[in-house]
Design a protein around this motif. Sequence first.
Motif, short mmCIF file in Angstrom:
data_model
loop_
_atom_site.label_atom_id
_atom_site.label_comp_id
_atom_site.label_asym_id
_atom_site.label_seq_id
_atom_site.Cartn_x
_atom_site.Cartn_y
_atom_site.Cartn_z
N ILE A 32 -1.82 2.10 -8.41
CA ILE A 32 -1.25 1.08 -7.46
C ILE A 32 -1.76 -0.15 -7.89
O ILE A 32 -2.74 -0.69 -8.30
CB ILE A 32 -2.07 1.13 -5.90
CG1 ILE A 32 -1.93 2.87 -5.48
CG2 ILE A 32 -1.78 0.20 -4.91
CD1 ILE A 32 -2.71 2.85 -4.12
N ASP A 36 3.19 -2.99 -4.72
CA ASP A 36 3.43 -1.62 -4.64
C ASP A 36 3.43 -1.38 -3.16
O ASP A 36 2.87 -1.94 -2.13
CB ASP A 36 2.61 -0.62 -5.16
CG ASP A 36 2.71 -0.66 -6.77
OD1 ASP A 36 3.90 -0.85 -7.23
OD2 ASP A 36 2.03 0.11 -7.39
N LYS A 52 0.79 6.51 -2.50
CA LYS A 52 1.74 5.47 -3.07
C LYS A 52 3.17 5.91 -2.82
O LYS A 52 3.43 7.07 -3.15
CB LYS A 52 1.33 5.31 -4.50
CG LYS A 52 2.34 4.42 -5.39
CD LYS A 52 1.70 4.26 -6.74
CE LYS A 52 2.75 3.34 -7.55
NZ LYS A 52 2.48 3.07 -8.80
N ASP A 54 6.93 5.92 -4.13
CA ASP A 54 7.82 5.88 -5.30
C ASP A 54 8.91 4.79 -4.67
O ASP A 54 9.91 5.10 -3.61
CB ASP A 54 8.52 7.19 -5.51
CG ASP A 54 9.43 6.68 -6.82
OD1 ASP A 54 10.09 5.71 -7.13
OD2 ASP A 54 9.89 7.78 -7.46
#
Length: 89
Positions: A32, A36, A52, A54
Amino acid sequence: MAKKKLGLDNLRPVNPNGGVVIPKLIREDMEIEAGDTVQFVRLDKGQYLIAKVDPDKLNQLLTIDPLPIYSVKGNTPILKDDEGNESVE
């Protein structure tokens, strides 16, 4: 990267704006970086998973299709439209 046990050194306070700093070890492990996007997924009351996101799949996460509405006649499911009328396919 050598594995390090996550312990009490990874506890973080919540700031007045509700923000929490993700510990460096976790940011590195999850790859990260600043800017992000992360998602919070509810596992159970009071338990969440952080993941996280995409960037290429972000639009898919934000686009929610309504669930189809069904009723049952006997043992046969009947698809209904948004107004509750039986849908003809």
